[in-house]
Design a protein around this motif. Structure first.
Motif: not given
Ligand code: AMP
Ligand code: MN
Ligand code: MN
Length: 329
Positions: A90, A116, A275, A277, A279, A295-298, A301-305
Motif C-alpha cells: 500500500r 483496518h 480505483k 471506493s 461506502r 482491497g480492504g478497509g472497514h 468504508a473500503a477500497g480496492a485497486t
Molecule cells: P477510500 O475509498 O480510498 O477512501 O478508502 C476507504 C477505506 O478503505 C480507507 O480506510 C482505506 O485505507 C481503505 N482502502 C482503500 N483502498 C484500499 C486497498 N487497495 N487496500 C486496502 N485498503 C484500502
C-alpha cells in the motif's frame, strides 16, 4: 515479544510513512507520532509515497513532511512505522525500498499503527492495531498516554485532523465516545475546529462546482435503488485533478438518497487500473466485498485497486454488491 511502546522506547531512528495518496488520518497520525517520538528524544523523518495535499499545509508550521522520489536517497532509520495501513504494497514504490533496507540489514524492523480490519496480519513485526478505533490518530493519542508524554498543540492538531477525516466530521457511526472525549480534550488544548474546517473545505477551486455536478450527473441507481454508482473516466478524473477536487465529495449526496445501501465510486486510473471506493449505509460489509478484488478497509468504508477496465469494474462491483445484499437477507 516486544510491545509497541517498548519499541518506541528502545530504538533511536524512525521513519514514518503511510498509504499512497495520504489522507487526513494518515498525515494527522504521522504528525502526532512525530511529536511523540521527538518528546522521547528520537530522530524522526516523515516520508510519504506521494506529496502532501495542499489541504494539509497548515501542519507544516510545526512538522516537516517529505515524499519519496526515485533517485533521491532515503534517510537512515532503524524502524519504519506504517500508519493507517499495514502492508508495504500500500506504500507504492517506497514500500519496496523499505523492504530492501530491511532485507539488507540496514534497518531493523517494520512496525504498524493501524485501525483496518486484519492489520495485525500485515507486514509489521511489531503492531499497534485496533480495528474498533475510529482513526489511526486515536491510536497515537493512546500511545501518548501509554508513554506518559503530554500532548502538545501541534500533536493535538494532528489527532484532530485524523478524527475528523475518518468520521466525516463526527457524522459516521465510528464517531464513538472515545472520539468525542478526545475531541473535547483537543479543543481544550487549543485546537481551532472551525478554522481547520475552513482550511479543509472552504478553499475550493472555482471549477469545483462544475466538476462536482458533471460527476454527479454520471450516477446510476442500480439493484432496485440499493446501489448508487458513479464512474469517472480518465478525462473527468483529470478535470477533477486540475480543479484539485476531492472526488470523495461525490459520494455524500448519493449516500443521502433514501433506500441506497451501497455507494460505489469508480475512477479510471492512468495505468489502466480502476480505483474503487465503497461506502455502506446499514449493515452491508463493504470491506468483505472489496476483499475479492484484493482491497480492504472497514465495514462501512473500503477500497480496492481493480486490474480491469472501467466497464468490467462496473459489472464486477454490481455483481459483488448484489451477492452481498442477497447474502444479507
Ligand atoms: P477510500 O475509498 O480510498 O477512501 O478508502 C476507504 C477505506 O478503505 C480507507 O480506510 C482505506 O485505507 C481503505 N482502502 C482503500 N483502498 C484500499 C486497498 N487497495 N487496500 C486496502 N485498503 C484500502
Ligand atoms: Mn487512510
Ligand atoms: Mn484511517
Amino acid at each position: 515479544m516486544t510491545t509497541f511502546p517498548d519499541l518506541l522506547r528502545s530504538e533511536q531512528r524512525f521513519l514514518l510513512t503511510g498509504h499512497e495518496n495520504p489522507d487526513g488520518d494518515c498525515v494527522g497520525a504521522q504528525t502526532a507520532m512525530s511529536h511523540l517520538l521527538r518528546a522521547l528524544g528520537k530522530t524522526v523523518h516523515i516520508v510519504n509515497p506521494d506529496p502532501l495535499s495542499k489541504d494539509f499545509d497548515f501542519l507544516r508550521a510545526h512538522t516537516t513532511f517529505a515524499h519519496a522520489t526515485a533517485g533521491e536517497p532515503l534517510p537512515e532509520f532503524d524502524v519504519a512505522i506504517l500508519l493507517d495501513c499495514s502492508q508495504l504494497q500500500r506504500v507504492g514504490a517506497l514500500g519496496k525500498r523499505l523492504r530492501e533496507r530491511l532485507d539488507s540489514g540496514a534497518a531493523k524492523a517494520i512496525a504498524v499503527v493501524d485501525h483496518h480490519v486484519g492489520s495485525e496480519h500485515g507486514d509489521g513485526s511489531v503492531c499497534y492495531v485496533d480495528a474498533t478505533a475510529a482513526a489511526t490518530g486515536a491510536l497515537v493519542r493512546r500511545l501518548f498516554r501509554e508513554l506518559d508524554v503530554e500532548l502538545t498543540l501541534p500533536a493535538a492538531e494532528g489527532v484532530f485532523l485524523s478524527l475528523v477525516s475518518d468520521t466525516g466530521w463526527f457524522r459516521y457511526s465510528n464517531a464513538d465516545a472515545e472520539v468525542f472525549a478526545m475531541a473535547s480534550e483537543l479543543v481544550s488544548l487549543g485546537v481551532d475546529s472551525s478554522k481547520i474546517y475552513d482550511t479543509l473545505f472552504r478553499r475550493n477551486h472555482p471549477d469545483s462546482p462544475t466538476v462536482l455536478s458533471d460527476a454527479l450527473q454520471r450516477h446510476r441507481l442500480l439493484l432496485g435503488g440499493k446501489l448508487a454508482r458513479v464512474s469517472l473516466d480518465k478525462a473527468l478524473v483529470e478535470r477533477c485533478a486540475r480543479a484539485d477536487f476531492d472526488t470523495d465529495a461525490v459520494m455524500d449526496p448519493l449516500r443521502s438518497i433514501e433506500g441506497v445501501e451501497v455507494v460505489a465510486l469508480l475512477k479510471e486510473r492512468f495505468d489502466g487500473a480502476v480505483k474503487c471506493s465503497l461506502r455502506a449505509r446499514g449493515d452491508v460489509d463493504v470491506q468483505a466485498i472489496v476483499r475479492q478484488f484484493g482491497g480492504g478497509g472497514h465495514k462501512k468504508a473500503a477500497g480496492a485497486t481493480m486490474q480491469m477496465t472501467l466497464a468490467e469494474a462496473e459489472q464486477a462491483i454490481e455483481t459483488a454488491v448484489q451477492q452481498a445484499l442477497l447474502a444479507h437477507r
